[in-house]
Enzyme design. Structure first.
Site, PDB file in Angstrom:
ATOM      1  N   CYS A  65      48.459  28.032  37.823  1.00  0.00           N
ATOM      2  CA  CYS A  65      46.907  27.165  36.999  1.00  0.00           C
ATOM      3  C   CYS A  65      46.908  26.164  36.518  1.00  0.00           C
ATOM      4  O   CYS A  65      47.128  26.754  35.420  1.00  0.00           O
ATOM      5  CB  CYS A  65      46.042  27.484  37.770  1.00  0.00           C
ATOM      6  SG  CYS A  65      44.530  28.764  37.473  1.00  0.00           S
ATOM      7  N   GLY A  66      45.440  25.836  35.578  1.00  0.00           N
ATOM      8  CA  GLY A  66      45.247  24.708  35.196  1.00  0.00           C
ATOM      9  C   GLY A  66      45.086  25.709  33.513  1.00  0.00           C
ATOM     10  O   GLY A  66      45.906  25.249  32.522  1.00  0.00           O
ATOM     11  N   GLY A  68      45.443  29.539  34.068  1.00  0.00           N
ATOM     12  CA  GLY A  68      45.610  31.083  34.731  1.00  0.00           C
ATOM     13  C   GLY A  68      44.330  32.248  35.363  1.00  0.00           C
ATOM     14  O   GLY A  68      44.876  32.401  35.636  1.00  0.00           O
ATOM     15  N   HIS A  98      50.556  48.592  27.923  1.00  0.00           N
ATOM     16  CA  HIS A  98      49.354  49.213  28.375  1.00  0.00           C
ATOM     17  C   HIS A  98      48.782  48.951  29.621  1.00  0.00           C
ATOM     18  O   HIS A  98      48.755  50.055  30.175  1.00  0.00           O
ATOM     19  CB  HIS A  98      48.472  49.324  27.362  1.00  0.00           C
ATOM     20  CG  HIS A  98      48.938  48.884  25.949  1.00  0.00           C
ATOM     21  ND1 HIS A  98      47.982  49.370  25.864  1.00  0.00           N
ATOM     22  CD2 HIS A  98      49.529  50.071  25.308  1.00  0.00           C
ATOM     23  CE1 HIS A  98      47.684  49.507  24.309  1.00  0.00           C
ATOM     24  NE2 HIS A  98      48.966  50.328  23.714  1.00  0.00           N
ATOM     25  N   ASN A  99      48.819  48.071  30.363  1.00  0.00           N
ATOM     26  CA  ASN A  99      48.184  47.762  32.342  1.00  0.00           C
ATOM     27  C   ASN A  99      49.971  47.652  32.493  1.00  0.00           C
ATOM     28  O   ASN A  99      48.936  47.555  33.979  1.00  0.00           O
ATOM     29  CB  ASN A  99      47.707  46.704  32.174  1.00  0.00           C
ATOM     30  CG  ASN A  99      47.263  46.842  30.459  1.00  0.00           C
ATOM     31  OD1 ASN A  99      46.765  44.828  29.998  1.00  0.00           O
ATOM     32  ND2 ASN A  99      46.031  47.018  29.753  1.00  0.00           N
ATOM     33  N   ARG A 109      47.316  23.860  31.124  1.00  0.00           N
ATOM     34  CA  ARG A 109      46.547  23.632  30.862  1.00  0.00           C
ATOM     35  C   ARG A 109      46.247  24.341  29.031  1.00  0.00           C
ATOM     36  O   ARG A 109      45.380  23.194  28.521  1.00  0.00           O
ATOM     37  CB  ARG A 109      44.796  23.167  31.184  1.00  0.00           C
ATOM     38  CG  ARG A 109      46.037  21.691  32.119  1.00  0.00           C
ATOM     39  CD  ARG A 109      44.132  21.612  33.590  1.00  0.00           C
ATOM     40  NE  ARG A 109      44.982  20.337  34.627  1.00  0.00           N
ATOM     41  CZ  ARG A 109      44.178  20.499  35.595  1.00  0.00           C
ATOM     42  NH1 ARG A 109      43.145  21.543  35.841  1.00  0.00           N
ATOM     43  NH2 ARG A 109      45.145  20.105  36.124  1.00  0.00           N
TER      44      ARG A 109
HETATM   45  C1  RB5 Z   1      42.284  22.634  39.165  1.00  0.00           C
HETATM   46  O1  RB5 Z   1      42.352  21.490  39.180  1.00  0.00           O
HETATM   47  C2  RB5 Z   1      42.167  23.848  38.365  1.00  0.00           C
HETATM   48  O2  RB5 Z   1      40.850  24.082  38.731  1.00  0.00           O
HETATM   49  C3  RB5 Z   1      42.611  25.102  38.323  1.00  0.00           C
HETATM   50  O3  RB5 Z   1      44.022  24.843  37.947  1.00  0.00           O
HETATM   51  C4  RB5 Z   1      42.391  26.537  37.374  1.00  0.00           C
HETATM   52  O4  RB5 Z   1      42.405  26.065  36.117  1.00  0.00           O
HETATM   53  C5  RB5 Z   1      41.376  27.186  38.088  1.00  0.00           C
HETATM   54  O5  RB5 Z   1      41.388  28.253  37.296  1.00  0.00           O
END
Ligand code: RB5
Length: 149
Positions: A65-66, A68, A98-99, A109
């Protein structure tokens, strides 16, 4: 190894690199979406990948996601899932050693597609060390047993 992959719109920038890397490593990839940059909700994709892993349909997973973070929180609500956010190859290797992380979570991002390639390779090729680490994973399983329905 069959690896389930899932992401939201914030993580999709990494998906092609992750899928190509897994294919190059010899993995079979189960792509559970999303498939465009249209805004979607990360819990849906975290849950899909986590359930594929927990059910045995896939051996492990990569979620994006943005940051993770959100998608890892969602995935970790599925019993048996150890989803770890990783931002570098050291964390990627150690979370397998380890995990025994059965899912890694990446941030579109936060890291580049090139960094994602190295991270996925480091996690995929690392080995779980067992030993003292198994006692700690057993403790996590006990917490799950006591707190999950
Ligand atoms: C989506 O905008 C963003 O919130 C999602 O990708 C993520 O970063 C959430 O943790």
């Amino acid at each position: 190894m069959k690896i389930a992959v899932g992401c939201d719109h914030g993580g999709i920038v990494l998906k092609e690199s992750v899928v190509n890397t897994l294919n190059a490593l010899g993995a079979e990839v189960l792509d559970l979406g999303c498939y465009s940059t249209d805004s979607v909700d990360y819990p849906e994709y975290g849950e899909k990948v986590a359930k594929a892993v927990a059910s045995g349909e896939a051996d492990a997973g990569v979620i994006m996601c943005g940051t993770g973070i959100g998608i890892s929180i969602a995935a970790n609500k599925v019993k048996g899932i150890r989803a770890a956010v990783v931002t570098n190859t050291y964390m990627a290797k150690l979370t397998k050693n380890h995990n025994n992380a059965n899912i890694i979570a990446l941030g579109g991002r936060v890291i580049s597609p090139e960094e994602a390639k190295d991270i996925v390779e480091a996690w995929y090729t690392a080995e779980y060390e067992g030993g003292r680490h198994q006692r700690r994973l057993d403790m996590i399983s006990r917490i799950e047993d006591e707190n999950f329905k």
